[in-house]
Design an enzyme around this catalytic site. Structure first.
Site, PDB file in Angstrom:
ATOM      1  N   LYS A 259      45.700  78.862  61.121  1.00  0.00           N
ATOM      2  CA  LYS A 259      45.863  78.405  59.732  1.00  0.00           C
ATOM      3  C   LYS A 259      46.900  77.276  59.663  1.00  0.00           C
ATOM      4  O   LYS A 259      47.679  77.094  60.602  1.00  0.00           O
ATOM      5  CB  LYS A 259      46.301  79.583  58.851  1.00  0.00           C
ATOM      6  CG  LYS A 259      47.651  80.193  59.242  1.00  0.00           C
ATOM      7  CD  LYS A 259      47.878  81.550  58.571  1.00  0.00           C
ATOM      8  CE  LYS A 259      49.220  82.149  58.949  1.00  0.00           C
ATOM      9  NZ  LYS A 259      49.327  83.570  58.551  1.00  0.00           N
TER      10      LYS A 259
ATOM     11  N   TYR B  41      70.357  57.087  48.935  1.00  0.00           N
ATOM     12  CA  TYR B  41      70.240  57.341  47.501  1.00  0.00           C
ATOM     13  C   TYR B  41      71.396  58.172  46.976  1.00  0.00           C
ATOM     14  O   TYR B  41      71.883  59.073  47.654  1.00  0.00           O
ATOM     15  CB  TYR B  41      68.929  58.074  47.209  1.00  0.00           C
ATOM     16  CG  TYR B  41      67.702  57.206  47.332  1.00  0.00           C
ATOM     17  CD1 TYR B  41      67.623  55.957  46.706  1.00  0.00           C
ATOM     18  CD2 TYR B  41      66.609  57.646  48.081  1.00  0.00           C
ATOM     19  CE1 TYR B  41      66.472  55.183  46.821  1.00  0.00           C
ATOM     20  CE2 TYR B  41      65.459  56.869  48.189  1.00  0.00           C
ATOM     21  CZ  TYR B  41      65.402  55.635  47.551  1.00  0.00           C
ATOM     22  OH  TYR B  41      64.271  54.874  47.660  1.00  0.00           O
TER      23      TYR B  41
HETATM   24  C1  LIG Z   1      49.817  84.345  59.709  1.00  0.00           C
HETATM   25  C2  LIG Z   1      49.309  85.699  60.025  1.00  0.00           C
HETATM   26  C3  LIG Z   1      49.340  86.188  61.357  1.00  0.00           C
HETATM   27  C4  LIG Z   1      50.042  85.473  62.490  1.00  0.00           C
HETATM   28  O1  LIG Z   1      51.406  85.833  62.512  1.00  0.00           O
HETATM   29  P1  LIG Z   1      52.414  85.254  63.625  1.00  0.00           P
HETATM   30  O2  LIG Z   1      53.707  85.894  63.289  1.00  0.00           O
HETATM   31  O3  LIG Z   1      52.433  83.780  63.423  1.00  0.00           O
HETATM   32  O4  LIG Z   1      51.874  85.633  64.963  1.00  0.00           O
HETATM   33  C5  LIG Z   1      48.701  87.390  61.610  1.00  0.00           C
HETATM   34  N1  LIG Z   1      48.108  88.092  60.613  1.00  0.00           N
HETATM   35  C6  LIG Z   1      48.101  87.675  59.327  1.00  0.00           C
HETATM   36  C7  LIG Z   1      47.454  88.514  58.288  1.00  0.00           C
HETATM   37  C8  LIG Z   1      48.719  86.475  58.981  1.00  0.00           C
HETATM   38  O5  LIG Z   1      48.719  86.060  57.706  1.00  0.00           O
END
Ligand SMILES: *Cc1c(COP(=O)(O)O)cnc(C)c1O
Length: 372
Positions: free
Chosen positions: A38, A264
């Site tokens: 993601k 700024y």
């Molecule tokens: C983002 C996510 C993961 C991955 O978690 P990490 O700590 O990055 O390994 C796993 N399961 C769900 C439901 C998530 O939203």
């Protein structure tokens, strides 16, 4: 390695292979590996990362939103993709693009079944999410009978997996809580499966869960951050390799006198004769304003140069009074040595936030692409 000549995010695919193999080495050979890609694979490049992981025979992908899954399908990714947080408006697209939804409440379950039926689906794979303490998304254990009756009332969907998410898998102070979550998930799955005439997979662990709770790997694990090179402890971090390095260059050097200001709102004032360097990276690239005013830093010729004044949209200014450097010299914001997790701490945040913030404007450069 040739020095950076502009702002660039270098992505090292041999580091990705290393992290994948390291995390896999923690698993039983039968446990499946879902790679969480993601948010552009945590700010890197979800397509390039997914294609590389497909070559390494990853079992599954997950994204948060439907459009992230579509981008992977458009790029030719064939591996199953779980959409963790879909909305009903996208259910028809999810089916048309062979994406697999997480169904987390009765509204989305009912709506997905309705769409799957109208799309004439048979046994469409879905994943049922349970809440075991994170209190974010998921059915409660008290909903099991409802979910089962809905699932058994239609031929359109088939439960591919049951899952839940740990709230504090990285936190050793929360071991008791995490163990209660594991137990709760285990008994939910037991009850669910006893009421179904087939057996969906079960999965619970994120990266820290994989490392800290080997007893809770179940049928599959879901790793994100570990693949990208960060654990949640120093010990893990030493085993993993950050896949991304953020580099830039010095655009211009300014010599200023005591009392002169930088940037700024005149937020920084020189305390004497000082040298500053202007770097072409700003909050629109993912270096938020909280890194400004002396909190964050970059490295120039192996020396720490603090970010002074306010972070601009397209630039930061750093103090190089004590650094021997010239315009055009390379600047390291983070890499495998000076880690994003350390820089993140200067703005009271975590590696996840810093790396996922690196915007699409930053050019990506791919290293060791073919090496698996
Ligand atoms: C983002 C996510 C993961 C991955 O978690 P990490 O700590 O990055 O390994 C796993 N399961 C769900 C439901 C998530 O939203």
């Amino acid at each position: 390695m040739p020095k950076a000549t502009e702002t660039v995010l270098e992505i090292d695919f041999s580091a990705l292979s290393h992290n994948f193999n390291y995390l896999k080495s923690k698993l039983d050979s039968k446990t499946k590996f879902l790679a969480v890609v993601k948010a552009f694979a945590y700010g890197s490049d979800s397509i390039a990362v997914a294609k590389h992981l497909e070559q390494l025979q990853v079992d599954y992908f997950a994204v948060a939103y439907t459009n992230e899954g579509i981008a992977l399908r458009d790029a030719g990714v064939k591996t199953p993709i779980l959409v963790l947080h879909p909305q009903p408006v996208n259910f028809k697209t999810i089916i048309n693009r062979c994406l697999e939804p997480s169904l987390y409440n009765s509204k989305v379950l009912n709506e997905f079944v309705r769409v799957a039926e109208s799309e004439m689906q048979n046994n469409y794979p879905v994943h049922i999410k349970f809440n075991t303490g994170l209190n974010r998304l998921g059915f409660w254990d008290s909903n099991i009978d409802y979910v089962i009756s809905k699932i058994n009332s239609t031929k359109s969907v088939r439960v591919k997996s049951l899952f839940s998410h740990l709230a504090a898998s990285e936190d050793i102070k929360e071991v008791d809580f995490t163990k209660r979550q594991i137990k709760a998930f285990d008994s939910i799955a037991l009850e669910f499966n006893s009421k179904l005439d087939y057996r969906p997979w079960r999965h619970l662990c994120n990266t820290s869960g994989v490392i800290n709770y080997p007893e809770a790997h179940f049928d599959m694990v879901r790793c994100g951050i570990g693949l990208f090179g960060f654990g949640n402890s120093e010990e893990e971090d030493n085993q993993l390799k950050p896949i991304a390095a953020l580099k830039s260059v010095i655009s211009q050097i300014h010599c200023i006198e005591e009392g002169e200001s930088v940037g700024y709102n005149r937020a920084y004032k020189a305390r004497g004769f000082e040298k500053t360097a202007t770097i072409p990276i700003g909050h629109a690239d993912g270096i938020g304003r909280s890194y400004g005013n002396g909190n964050g830093y970059v490295f120039i010729n192996n020396k720490k140069a603090p970010i002074i004044g306010n972070v601009c949209m397209d630039m930061i200014m750093v103090n190089i009074t004590d650094i021997d450097c010239s315009e055009g010299d390379e600047v390291i914001i983070f890499d495998g040595t000076t880690k994003a997790s350390q820089l993140a701490e200067t703005a009271s945040t975590i590696s996840y936030e810093l790396i996922t913030a690196i915007s699409q404007r930053v050019k990506r450069k791919y290293l060791n692409v073919s090496e698996c």
